[in-house]
Scaffold this active site. Structure first.
Site, PDB file in Angstrom:
ATOM      1  CG  ASP A  24      -1.900  -1.023   0.877  1.00  0.00           C
ATOM      2  OD1 ASP A  24      -1.689  -2.078  -0.080  1.00  0.00           O
ATOM      3  OD2 ASP A  24      -2.747  -1.402   2.358  1.00  0.00           O
ATOM      4  CE  LYS A 129      -3.535  -4.339   1.072  1.00  0.00           C
ATOM      5  NZ  LYS A 129      -3.947  -3.352   2.269  1.00  0.00           N
ATOM      6  CB  CYS A 162      -2.043  -2.772   4.933  1.00  0.00           C
ATOM      7  SG  CYS A 162      -4.217  -1.947   5.278  1.00  0.00           S
TER       8      CYS A 162
HETATM    9  N1  TIU Z   1      -2.570   0.635   4.321  1.00  0.00           N
HETATM   10  C1  TIU Z   1      -3.029   0.304   5.709  1.00  0.00           C
HETATM   11  O1  TIU Z   1      -3.110   0.583   6.399  1.00  0.00           O
HETATM   12  N2  TIU Z   1      -4.300   0.969   5.811  1.00  0.00           N
HETATM   13  C2  TIU Z   1      -4.506   1.673   6.874  1.00  0.00           C
HETATM   14  O2  TIU Z   1      -6.139   1.971   6.353  1.00  0.00           O
HETATM   15  N3  TIU Z   1      -4.147   2.020   7.415  1.00  0.00           N
HETATM   16  C3  TIU Z   1      -4.124   3.152   8.255  1.00  0.00           C
HETATM   17  O3  TIU Z   1      -2.890   2.996   8.951  1.00  0.00           O
HETATM   18  N4  TIU Z   1      -5.045   4.063   8.783  1.00  0.00           N
END
Ligand code: TIU
Length: 220
Positions: A24, A129, A162
């Protein structure tokens, strides 16, 4: 096998069976006006890991080892986004609403793209995802199995959300997992530190953690 110095003890990396997973590293989390920002986070901490993550990706590319990129992304009609996820956190902007970089966490929008410095190369797997974890509703386990992958090296954001969720999902599916600690970051330094500790605790209950320099020093 290649032994990599790591916590809680050396990680045995299997060269032909190892893939890198970059979680991500998309503008939604790293730049102002994205999803991370809408949740009230200071997003400036996250861009600091881009150079280390880039070095890590280069290490894999130079050896022809697989690099997998993920994005947290929903379909434009949000049919894959539970209402509970849209409501959560009472954010200033909800998933699917238009922000400075297009609709938040929606596939194809400018904010949903991986930052330019870490852009996927042709032939690399990019997974959209709908959840925090990379295995939920993506089919990636079957693809990794078909590729003969048994070992996953992790990087990306955010460490305790994530990245940790994906690493735990991978651990439960039998993958040997290593997290590169200076190629992952959180909006909360104390959560990053705690996550690294809890992954490596109890003899590596989730996996191993190590800085990039240890991986670089170990690889031929
Ligand atoms: N990619 C991921 O970690 N999504 C989130 O929403 N992370 C947060 O820390 N909010």
């Amino acid at each position: 096998m290649i032994a990599v110095n790591a916590r809680p003890y050396p990680y045995e990396l299997s060269p032909a069976r190892t893939a890198l997973v970059v979680i991500d590293m998309q503008r939604d989390f790293i730049e102002r006006g994205g999803f991370g920002d809408s949740l009230g986070n200071d997003v400036s901490r996250l861009e600091a890991i881009i150079p280390t993550t880039s070095r890590l990706i280069s290490l894999f590319r130079a050896r022809g080892w697989p690099v997998i990129h993920t994005r947290e992304a929903h379909k434009p009609d949000l049919s894959d986004c539970p209402p509970s996820k849209i409501r959560r956190g009472n954010p200033s902007l909800h998933i699917g609403e238009a922000g400075a970089m297009g609709r938040l966490l929606v596939a194809g929008e400018p904010g949903n793209q991986i930052v330019d410095a870490l852009a996927p190369m042709d032939g690399e797997i990019v997974i959209d995802k709908p959840g925090k974890g990379m295995f939920w509703a993506t089919g990636i386990h079957e693809r990794l199995r078909d590729m003969g992958i048994t070992h996953l090296v992790f990087a990306g954001v955010t460490t305790e959300v994530c990245v940790q969720t994906s690493m735990r999902e991978a651990n439960d599916r039998g993958y040997e997992c290593l997290l590169i600690e200076d190629a992952t970051e959180s909006y909360f330094p104390q959560f990053k530190a705690a996550t690294l500790d809890m992954i490596a605790a109890q003899g590596g209950i989730v996996g191993w953690v190590t800085p990039l320099r240890e991986l670089e020093a170990s690889l031929p």
